[in-house]
Design an enzyme around this catalytic site. Structure first.
Site, PDB file in Angstrom:
ATOM      1  N   GLY A  57      30.325 -74.525 -25.702  1.00  0.00           N
ATOM      2  CA  GLY A  57      31.635 -75.147 -25.631  1.00  0.00           C
ATOM      3  C   GLY A  57      32.670 -74.189 -25.073  1.00  0.00           C
ATOM      4  CB  SER A  58      35.591 -74.656 -22.884  1.00  0.00           C
ATOM      5  OG  SER A  58      34.798 -74.787 -21.723  1.00  0.00           O
ATOM      6  N   GLY A  59      36.643 -72.694 -24.939  1.00  0.00           N
ATOM      7  CA  GLY A  59      37.517 -72.263 -26.022  1.00  0.00           C
ATOM      8  C   GLY A  59      37.155 -70.904 -26.573  1.00  0.00           C
ATOM      9  CG  HIS A  60      33.792 -70.180 -27.887  1.00  0.00           C
ATOM     10  ND1 HIS A  60      34.460 -70.341 -29.082  1.00  0.00           N
ATOM     11  CD2 HIS A  60      32.909 -71.204 -27.809  1.00  0.00           C
ATOM     12  CE1 HIS A  60      33.976 -71.414 -29.708  1.00  0.00           C
ATOM     13  NE2 HIS A  60      33.053 -71.955 -28.957  1.00  0.00           N
ATOM     14  CE  LYS A 108      28.151 -69.830 -28.436  1.00  0.00           C
ATOM     15  NZ  LYS A 108      27.855 -70.379 -27.086  1.00  0.00           N
ATOM     16  CG  ASP A 113      25.510 -74.747 -27.845  1.00  0.00           C
ATOM     17  OD1 ASP A 113      26.165 -75.796 -27.735  1.00  0.00           O
ATOM     18  OD2 ASP A 113      26.017 -73.620 -27.768  1.00  0.00           O
ATOM     19  CG  HIS A 222      32.174 -74.079 -32.642  1.00  0.00           C
ATOM     20  ND1 HIS A 222      31.125 -73.231 -32.894  1.00  0.00           N
ATOM     21  CD2 HIS A 222      32.056 -74.442 -31.338  1.00  0.00           C
ATOM     22  CE1 HIS A 222      30.397 -73.099 -31.799  1.00  0.00           C
ATOM     23  NE2 HIS A 222      30.941 -73.805 -30.846  1.00  0.00           N
TER      24      HIS A 222
END
Length: 334
Positions: A57-60, A108, A113, A222
């Protein structure tokens, strides 16, 4: 509902626009493919080299696109915010990273995922690409959560990508790259703390409620809550909780050498991360453990969350040499 202040245009387009900007800023290192969305090494995969692909996911950010380049990843697949990329995104990235020696997928340990990378590997296999996968599960805080079966993959992922990437870059075959990645996974542990929750753009409100005078110990990346909530404590006290859990789980013995990695969650200033590092280093020293390599900064973030994680990797000569090997990516270079 209160308006959330973010430098975005539209929650639905933030990932695409962010990745586009990243590609423009780092065009010497990466090429952005828009449909489906993934980021590959500029100039393509090097013939005969094992390819490395990761994603999530994006945001990391800078995980994972920030680690595409010499000595690390050949491709990265950004999903929607805090959401796994889809198999039809991942499969073309696996194919793009294939230079005839097979591809290692670094995943991960989040259920979405793991499942989506498995499906993508089958799709790539049907196109003649040999894909092997490793699952990073370095978080000592949680055995099972809403998002995983078993331990989550967090900041230790950086060490897996760096060290496996160096092994691939020096010409190791797929079996050897898988083996070194698994060696890192077996010897790396992490634990994090949140001082504040983060706000996912399309949600418009914080991902969990955390009173001003409390902190969440053992959070993931998350925005999910952690192992337990405690009153706000000093940096040294918090660091001791994190480092003790990590070192005990690794069963560190006097005389061992380690990499100490203090990672920011996105909203914590570097000055505070070094306060945490200082105490973690002293605690390791008290155990007779020698810190021979260090990393401090925002590498695996959770949007604007205030907090940090402490990661320890047990080192030997091989892992140290691979950590030291040249790397040139947007987020890590030496």
């Amino acid at each position: 509902m209160a308006t959330v202040k973010k430098l975005i245009n539209d929650p639905q387009t933030v990932v695409a626009e962010s990745v586009e900007g990243f590609g423009l800023a780092h065009a010497d290192l990466v090429a952005v493919h828009t449909d489906p969305l993934y980021v590959a090494r500029a100039g393509g995969a090097r013939a005969g080299k094992v390819g490395l692909v990761s994603g999530g996911g994006s945001g990391h950010e800078p995980l994972h696109a920030g680690f595409v380049g010499l000595g690390m990843l050949d491709a990265a697949v950004p999903g929607a915010m805090f959401t796994s990329p889809t198999p039809d995104q991942i499969a073309p990235a696996l194919q793009a990273a294939d230079a005839g020696a097979g591809v290692l997928a670094i995943v991960k340990n989040y259920t979405g995922d793991v499942l989506n990378f498995e499906t993508a590997a089958e799709l790539a296999d049907a196109e003649g690409v040999t894909v092997r996968s490793v699952v990073v599960n370095d978080d000592v805080a949680v055995e099972d959560s809403l998002y995983t079966a078993g331990r989550r993959g967090v900041a230790g992922t950086v060490a897996v990508e760096k060290i496996a990437g160096a092994a691939a870059e020096r010409g190791d075959d797929l079996d050897a790259v898988v083996a070194v990645a698994e060696k890192v996974i077996a010897n790396v542990r992490s634990m994090g703390v949140a001082l504040t929750a983060c706000t996912v753009p399309h949600a418009g409100k914080p991902s969990f409620d955390l009173p001003e005078d409390e902190i969440e110990i053992g959070i993931g990346i998350h925005g999910e809550p952690g192992r337990h909530r405690i009153p706000l404590a000093s940096a040294d006290e918090i660091t001791e909780m994190l480092l003790t859990a990590v070192a005990d789980d690794l069963v560190l013995a006097p005389g061992e050498k380690v990499l100490l990695f203090v990672n920011g969650m996105g909203g914590t200033p570097a000055s505070e991360l070094y306060v945490v590092y200082r105490r973690a280093r002293a605690l390791l020293s008290e155990r007779g453990v020698e810190v021979t390599r260090s990393l401090v900064g925002n590498y695996v973030t959770s949007l604007e969350m205030q907090g940090a994680s402490v990661t320890v990797l047990r080192l030997d000569e091989e892992l140290t040499a691979l950590w030291d090997a040249p790397v040139h990516t947007a987020a890590l270079r030496w």
